[in-house]
Design an enzyme around this catalytic site. Structure first.
Site, PDB file in Angstrom:
ATOM      1  N   CYS A  65     -95.232  68.676 -88.187  1.00 17.74           N
ATOM      2  CA  CYS A  65     -95.134  70.070 -87.762  1.00 17.74           C
ATOM      3  C   CYS A  65     -94.023  70.114 -86.725  1.00 17.74           C
ATOM      4  O   CYS A  65     -93.294  69.134 -86.569  1.00 17.74           O
ATOM      5  CB  CYS A  65     -96.472  70.627 -87.255  1.00 17.74           C
ATOM      6  SG  CYS A  65     -97.103  69.962 -85.705  1.00 17.74           S
ATOM      7  N   HIS A  98    -103.009  48.021 -83.880  1.00 16.34           N
ATOM      8  CA  HIS A  98    -104.127  48.104 -82.944  1.00 16.34           C
ATOM      9  C   HIS A  98    -105.168  49.142 -83.320  1.00 16.34           C
ATOM     10  O   HIS A  98    -106.350  48.969 -82.993  1.00 16.34           O
ATOM     11  CB  HIS A  98    -103.627  48.428 -81.534  1.00 16.34           C
ATOM     12  CG  HIS A  98    -102.850  47.319 -80.917  1.00 16.34           C
ATOM     13  ND1 HIS A  98    -102.488  47.336 -79.590  1.00 16.34           N
ATOM     14  CD2 HIS A  98    -102.357  46.168 -81.424  1.00 16.34           C
ATOM     15  CE1 HIS A  98    -101.807  46.232 -79.308  1.00 16.34           C
ATOM     16  NE2 HIS A  98    -101.714  45.521 -80.408  1.00 16.34           N
TER      17      HIS A  98
END
Length: 150
Positions: A65, A98
């Protein structure tokens, strides 16, 4: 890899360029819209992208966006989706390694096409690190079953 990509009207040009790049790189790309410059609401497309992740029709997602913020919030409303807002390859790599992110979000008004491609390359080429990170990712998927820290 099956990749879903979605945006709002502000990121239409970036979405189109990245969809072409992904397809040329050999990926199966599902362009979830929009397909013209009419004003749209980013939550509708973020929800659509998250649903593709949740139902397994896409392995990974790219959400776009103007800033990347709104659509990433929309994607993250679905517990099957882990969207990370990224702006350079290191954050894209760490989001995978992670956090086992399955979606990256970027802001079309904030990132250039070459940097967006570099983020995608890092995101798609990085595996989840597992190990100590797994318990944290499990908590993201099941926030109401975890214990409060002591």
């Amino acid at each position: 890899m099956r990749i879903a990509i979605a945006s709002d009207h502000a990121a239409l040009a970036l979405k189109s360029a990245l969809a072409e790049y992904l397809h040329a790189s050999g990926h199966d790309v599902a362009d979830l819209g929009p397909h013209d410059e009419s004003s749209v609401d980013y939550p509708d497309y973020g929800f659509r992208l998250a649903a593709a992740i949740a139902d397994g029709s896409a392995d990974r997602g790219i959400a776009l966006c103007g800033s990347g913020i709104g659509i990433s919030i929309a994607v993250n409303r679905n517990p099957a989706a882990r969207a990370a807002l990224v702006s350079e390859p290191l954050s894209a790599r760490l989001a995978r390694e992670h956090n086992d992110a399955n979606v990256i979000a970027m802001g079309a008004r904030l990132i250039g096409i070459e940097m967006a491609k570099a983020c995608i390359d890092a995101f798609l080429s990085t595996d989840f690190g597992g190990d100590r990170h797994q318990r944290r990712v499990d908590k993201l998927s099941n926030p109401f079953t975890t214990k409060e820290p002591a």
